[in-house]
Design a protein around this motif. Structure first.
Motif, short mmCIF file in Angstrom:
data_model
loop_
_atom_site.label_atom_id
_atom_site.label_comp_id
_atom_site.label_asym_id
_atom_site.label_seq_id
_atom_site.Cartn_x
_atom_site.Cartn_y
_atom_site.Cartn_z
N ILE A 4 0.85 -1.18 0.00
CA ILE A 4 0.00 0.00 0.00
C ILE A 4 0.89 1.24 0.00
N ALA A 5 0.64 2.10 -0.96
CA ALA A 5 1.43 3.33 -1.04
C ALA A 5 1.01 4.28 0.07
N GLN A 6 1.99 4.88 0.72
CA GLN A 6 1.70 5.85 1.75
C GLN A 6 1.99 7.24 1.22
#
Length: 175
Positions: A4-6
């Motif tokens: 998951i990209a933050q």
């Protein structure tokens, strides 16, 4: 790892760690009092060291270095673990290299292991007798430029090499 990209705000920089280096307490811990252990922990906290490393010496190492007899390694180590539990600080480490080796470990090997495994800069917290003994070894000049010494008490009689490298050490209690 998470896929998951933050998202971070533009210009975000992670907070800098104020704690640096390691204070290495190199001793037999045979006659060390809780007051001296507390003093080392207080110095580590006061000077913002990331680690306080307690390095108890094996009986064979003590016998070879000083010719005095000490209690069994595991008994002295147990006292340190008990003190660490009472203190409840994550930054205190009891180094077990000599317990694993179960034989004489030269100070060169111990320092090489400690400097490779713990963050720099490295400060060696020692008694005045140990400092004079360390200064008598041929490898002292090689190590004194890599580590600094903090002596519990200033020795009444200084080894000539300790006198020569006075700028690389300090004593907590002045005689």
């Amino acid at each position: 790892m998470s896929e998951i990209a933050q998202k971070m705000p533009f210009g975000y920089e992670p907070p800098k760690d104020d704690r640096k280096g390691s204070l290495i307490y190199y001793d037999t811990f045979e006659h060390t009092t809780e007051r001296e252990l507390d003093l080392s922990a207080d110095i580590a906290k006061e000077r913002s060291f990331s680690k306080l490393v307690l390095y108890p010496l094996h009986e064979e190492t003590v016998r070879r270095m000083t010719k005095e007899s000490v209690s069994a390694y595991y008994k002295r180590e147990d006292k340190l673990f008990e003190w660490k539990r009472e203190r409840g600080e994550e930054s205190i480490v009891v180094e077990r290299l000599e317990g694993k080796r179960k034989k004489y470990t030269p100070i060169d090997s111990a320092l090489r292991h400690l400097t490779q495994n713990y963050p720099a800069p490295h400060f060696l917290f020692v008694s005045s007798e140990t400092a004079n003994l360390f200064a008598s070894f041929s490898s002292f000049e090689e190590w004194i430029v890599k580590v600094r010494l903090i002596l519990i008490m200033e020795p009444s009689k200084l080894h000539p090499r300790l006198e020569q490298y006075r700028h690389r050490w300090e004593s907590i209690i002045h005689a």
